[in-house]
Write a protein that holds these residues in place. Structure first.
Motif, PDB file in Angstrom:
ATOM      1  N   ALA A  85     -25.379   2.683  26.305  1.00 57.24           N
ATOM      2  CA  ALA A  85     -26.790   2.398  26.026  1.00 57.24           C
ATOM      3  C   ALA A  85     -27.603   2.365  27.321  1.00 57.24           C
ATOM      4  O   ALA A  85     -28.719   2.908  27.380  1.00 57.24           O
ATOM      5  N   LEU A  86     -27.063   1.755  28.370  1.00 56.32           N
ATOM      6  CA  LEU A  86     -27.773   1.705  29.651  1.00 56.32           C
ATOM      7  C   LEU A  86     -27.986   3.103  30.218  1.00 56.32           C
ATOM      8  O   LEU A  86     -29.096   3.464  30.630  1.00 56.32           O
ATOM      9  N   PHE A  87     -26.928   3.915  30.245  1.00 58.68           N
ATOM     10  CA  PHE A  87     -27.055   5.250  30.815  1.00 58.68           C
ATOM     11  C   PHE A  87     -28.027   6.106  30.000  1.00 58.68           C
ATOM     12  O   PHE A  87     -28.819   6.867  30.566  1.00 58.68           O
ATOM     13  N   CYS A  88     -27.971   6.000  28.690  1.00 57.52           N
ATOM     14  CA  CYS A  88     -28.873   6.804  27.852  1.00 57.52           C
ATOM     15  C   CYS A  88     -30.328   6.370  28.027  1.00 57.52           C
ATOM     16  O   CYS A  88     -31.227   7.217  28.137  1.00 57.52           O
ATOM     17  N   LEU A  89     -30.585   5.074  28.049  1.00 59.06           N
ATOM     18  CA  LEU A  89     -31.960   4.596  28.197  1.00 59.06           C
ATOM     19  C   LEU A  89     -32.517   4.911  29.583  1.00 59.06           C
ATOM     20  O   LEU A  89     -33.709   5.234  29.723  1.00 59.06           O
ATOM     21  N   LEU A  90     -31.686   4.821  30.614  1.00 56.26           N
ATOM     22  CA  LEU A  90     -32.155   5.177  31.949  1.00 56.26           C
ATOM     23  C   LEU A  90     -32.363   6.682  32.081  1.00 56.26           C
ATOM     24  O   LEU A  90     -33.283   7.130  32.781  1.00 56.26           O
ATOM     25  N   GLY A  91     -31.505   7.468  31.431  1.00 51.45           N
ATOM     26  CA  GLY A  91     -31.740   8.908  31.405  1.00 51.45           C
ATOM     27  C   GLY A  91     -33.025   9.261  30.688  1.00 51.45           C
ATOM     28  O   GLY A  91     -33.728  10.211  31.074  1.00 51.45           O
ATOM     29  N   GLN A  92     -33.375   8.493  29.640  1.00 50.13           N
ATOM     30  CA  GLN A  92     -34.633   8.709  28.952  1.00 50.13           C
ATOM     31  C   GLN A  92     -35.825   8.399  29.851  1.00 50.13           C
ATOM     32  O   GLN A  92     -36.890   9.025  29.725  1.00 50.13           O
ATOM     33  N   ARG A  93     -35.664   7.459  30.773  1.00 46.53           N
ATOM     34  CA  ARG A  93     -36.755   7.159  31.709  1.00 46.53           C
ATOM     35  C   ARG A  93     -37.067   8.361  32.596  1.00 46.53           C
ATOM     36  O   ARG A  93     -38.247   8.640  32.881  1.00 46.53           O
ATOM     37  N   ILE A  94     -36.033   9.081  33.023  1.00 42.21           N
ATOM     38  CA  ILE A  94     -36.261  10.289  33.820  1.00 42.21           C
ATOM     39  C   ILE A  94     -37.004  11.336  32.993  1.00 42.21           C
ATOM     40  O   ILE A  94     -37.928  12.003  33.478  1.00 42.21           O
ATOM     41  N   ILE A  95     -36.629  11.481  31.719  1.00 36.97           N
ATOM     42  CA  ILE A  95     -37.310  12.443  30.851  1.00 36.97           C
ATOM     43  C   ILE A  95     -38.781  12.063  30.674  1.00 36.97           C
ATOM     44  O   ILE A  95     -39.674  12.917  30.740  1.00 36.97           O
ATOM     45  N   ASN A  96     -39.045  10.788  30.452  1.00 37.25           N
ATOM     46  CA  ASN A  96     -40.430  10.344  30.248  1.00 37.25           C
ATOM     47  C   ASN A  96     -41.289  10.578  31.486  1.00 37.25           C
ATOM     48  O   ASN A  96     -42.436  11.048  31.381  1.00 37.25           O
ATOM     49  N   GLN A  97     -40.763  10.229  32.651  1.00 31.09           N
ATOM     50  CA  GLN A  97     -41.540  10.441  33.875  1.00 31.09           C
ATOM     51  C   GLN A  97     -41.744  11.922  34.161  1.00 31.09           C
ATOM     52  O   GLN A  97     -42.796  12.329  34.663  1.00 31.09           O
ATOM     53  N   SER A  98     -40.750  12.740  33.840  1.00 33.72           N
ATOM     54  CA  SER A  98     -40.881  14.178  34.072  1.00 33.72           C
ATOM     55  C   SER A  98     -41.892  14.807  33.129  1.00 33.72           C
ATOM     56  O   SER A  98     -42.603  15.757  33.503  1.00 33.72           O
ATOM     57  N   GLU A  99     -41.970  14.305  31.894  1.00 28.91           N
ATOM     58  CA  GLU A  99     -42.954  14.836  30.948  1.00 28.91           C
ATOM     59  C   GLU A  99     -44.384  14.499  31.357  1.00 28.91           C
ATOM     60  O   GLU A  99     -45.323  15.178  30.922  1.00 28.91           O
ATOM     61  N   ARG A 100     -44.579  13.476  32.161  1.00 31.92           N
ATOM     62  CA  ARG A 100     -45.924  13.100  32.629  1.00 31.92           C
ATOM     63  C   ARG A 100     -46.429  14.001  33.751  1.00 31.92           C
ATOM     64  O   ARG A 100     -47.627  13.976  34.064  1.00 31.92           O
TER      65      ARG A 100
END
Length: 447
Positions: A357-372
């Motif tokens: 869960a930690l690795f997936c949620l932190l990986g999602q943070r990279i996706i969110n920042q990259s989409e911005r």
């Protein structure tokens, strides 16, 4: 920008000393004798537990299904942790290059909003949380036989006193006789705590690296959206104006019929904006942002390679642990099930679950920042620049149209969707076991 070896610091400073002590990562010129000895002890701890579990399941496989599932769970867990530790220790060159890129980015691109400091504080909190949970789980696994014997002695129930070891292994001689039992128990205590602390250290280091890459993306978003801060000067008439560092003849102006601009209305809109900064300043700022983006892309590629082995093993072990967690739940529903072994599997599976869960949620943070990035780039002050700035923004928008992500082995992407898929599989298996048990109870009552 060149970065000296002395400046290669981990984003999470608390892991630097432990990584050097255990020899898992040592800055150039490499490992020395003391580092190799410490690393050898860590490797021996992992390999000894793995070989003991493999020997137990191959040489003395129990016929009891719950006991067999418990031993198989130990075997697969030890295999996953061993692969993770070896892969991390062999990726020293990639880790060094990744740290060098992050250090160069920190020196060149300032962080006025404090994204890097906040990510570092988050990494410290997550590592402390993992330390507490892992130590509680390890203490229960390793000290459960001693506590059970103490409770049996207090209650004067001598029949329940046994000389069990924490992790079942197979040996060609009697392991319950003294002093073999005491020596074996001490070795398992030492190896178990070494494996637990090494796992927390590796996971904490990987989490800190993921957070710092996400912080670099946040810093780039701020720079793209903020644009160039104008340099003001006082005119002879007392009016504050913007300092221009180029002459009007240096500005490249396209005709209204340029195919790059399309119709004349958009051209008039761009050129009618009041220029607050010079075209050269905007151009240099865009060049720096593009270089920052290229550095982040290199960091993501290196981090993806480092995680491909460690996290793929973690996801595989978590998938297998879900199956054993289902078996443990079925055993727990039975009256004659071993509660201690069941709780061990449940606690271990819970650790793997929140790890993923930690690795997936932190990986999602990279996706969110990259989409911005594409929105931040378009919201900057590029319309005040010349045609070179417009072309750079066009190239930047094209390159950021596809979000960066941590794709593991080309199969799994560390994201919120992957976590939801794992949770759906877990729920489906548990629901299947529950319905099967309910049908068995109904059939027994009918008979």
């Amino acid at each position: 920008m060149e970065v000296k070896d002395s400046e290669l610091l981990w984003p999470l400073s608390s892991v630097l000393g432990e990584l050097r002590l255990l020899g898992l990562w040592v800055p150039p010129p490499g490992r020395r004798l003391r580092h190799r000895l410490a690393l050898a002890f860590v490797m021996v701890s992992h390999i000894a537990n793995l070989l003991g579990a493999l020997a137990c399941i191959t040489m003395d496989a129990p016929s009891d299904l719950p006991q067999l599932s418990f031993i198989a769970y130990n075997c697969l867990t030890d295999a996953g942790l061993t692969c993770k530790m070896f892969s991390f220790s062999l990726d020293g060159q990639r880790l060094t290059e990744l740290l060098r890129l992050l250090a160069a980015s920190r020196q060149r691109f300032p962080d006025k909003a404090g994204h890097r400091a906040r990510c570092q504080a988050t990494a410290v909190k997550l590592r402390r949380f993992m330390q507490v949970t892992y130590r509680i789980n390890t203490a229960y696994w390793l000290l459960a036989p001693i506590v059970r014997n103490i409770m049996a002695a207090i209650s004067k129930n001598t029949s329940s006193i046994s000389r069990d070891i924490p992790i079942p292994i197979w040996l060609p001689f009697d392991a319950r006789s003294s002093p073999v039992y005491e020596i074996l128990y001490s070795l398992e205590l030492a190896f178990g705590f070494a494996i637990s602390e090494t796992t927390v250290l590796i996971d904490g280091s990987l989490i800190a690296l993921i957070l710092q890459v996400a912080a670099e993306l946040a810093v780039l978003n701020d720079h793209l959206a903020a644009g160039v801060t104008p340099t003001l000067k006082q005119s002879p008439s007392g009016v504050t104006t913007t300092e221009s560092i180029v002459q009007d003849s240096d500005v490249q102006v396209l005709p209204k019929s340029s195919p790059f601009l399309g119709d004349g209305s958009f051209y008039d809109f761009l050129r009618s904006r009041s220029s607050t900064v010079s075209e050269v300043e905007i151009y240099q700022q865009l060049i720096g942002n593009i270089q920052h983006h290229q550095t982040i892309i290199s960091c993501v590629r290196l981090l993806r390679k480092v995680l491909s082995r460690a996290t793929s093993v973690l996801l595989f072990c978590n998938t297998i642990s879900i199956c054993f967690q289902v078996i443990a739940t079925a055993v727990l529903l039975q009256k004659d099930g071993d509660i201690a072994q069941t709780l061990k599997m449940l606690m271990g599976s819970s650790l793997y679950a929140y790890q993923v869960a930690l690795f997936c949620l932190l990986g999602q943070r990279i996706i969110n920042q990259s989409e911005r990035l594409i929105r931040s780039a378009f919201s900057g002050d590029w319309p005040d620049g010349d045609v070179r700035c417009w072309r750079l923004v066009h190239m930047l928008c094209l390159s950021t149209s596809r979000a960066l992500s941590l794709k593991i082995c080309g199969i799994y992407t560390l994201s919120r969707m992957t976590l939801l898929q794992i949770l759906n599989v877990s729920y489906s298996l548990l629901n299947f076991i529950y319905q099967t048990k309910a049908e068995q109870n109904v059939a027994e009552k009918a008979l």
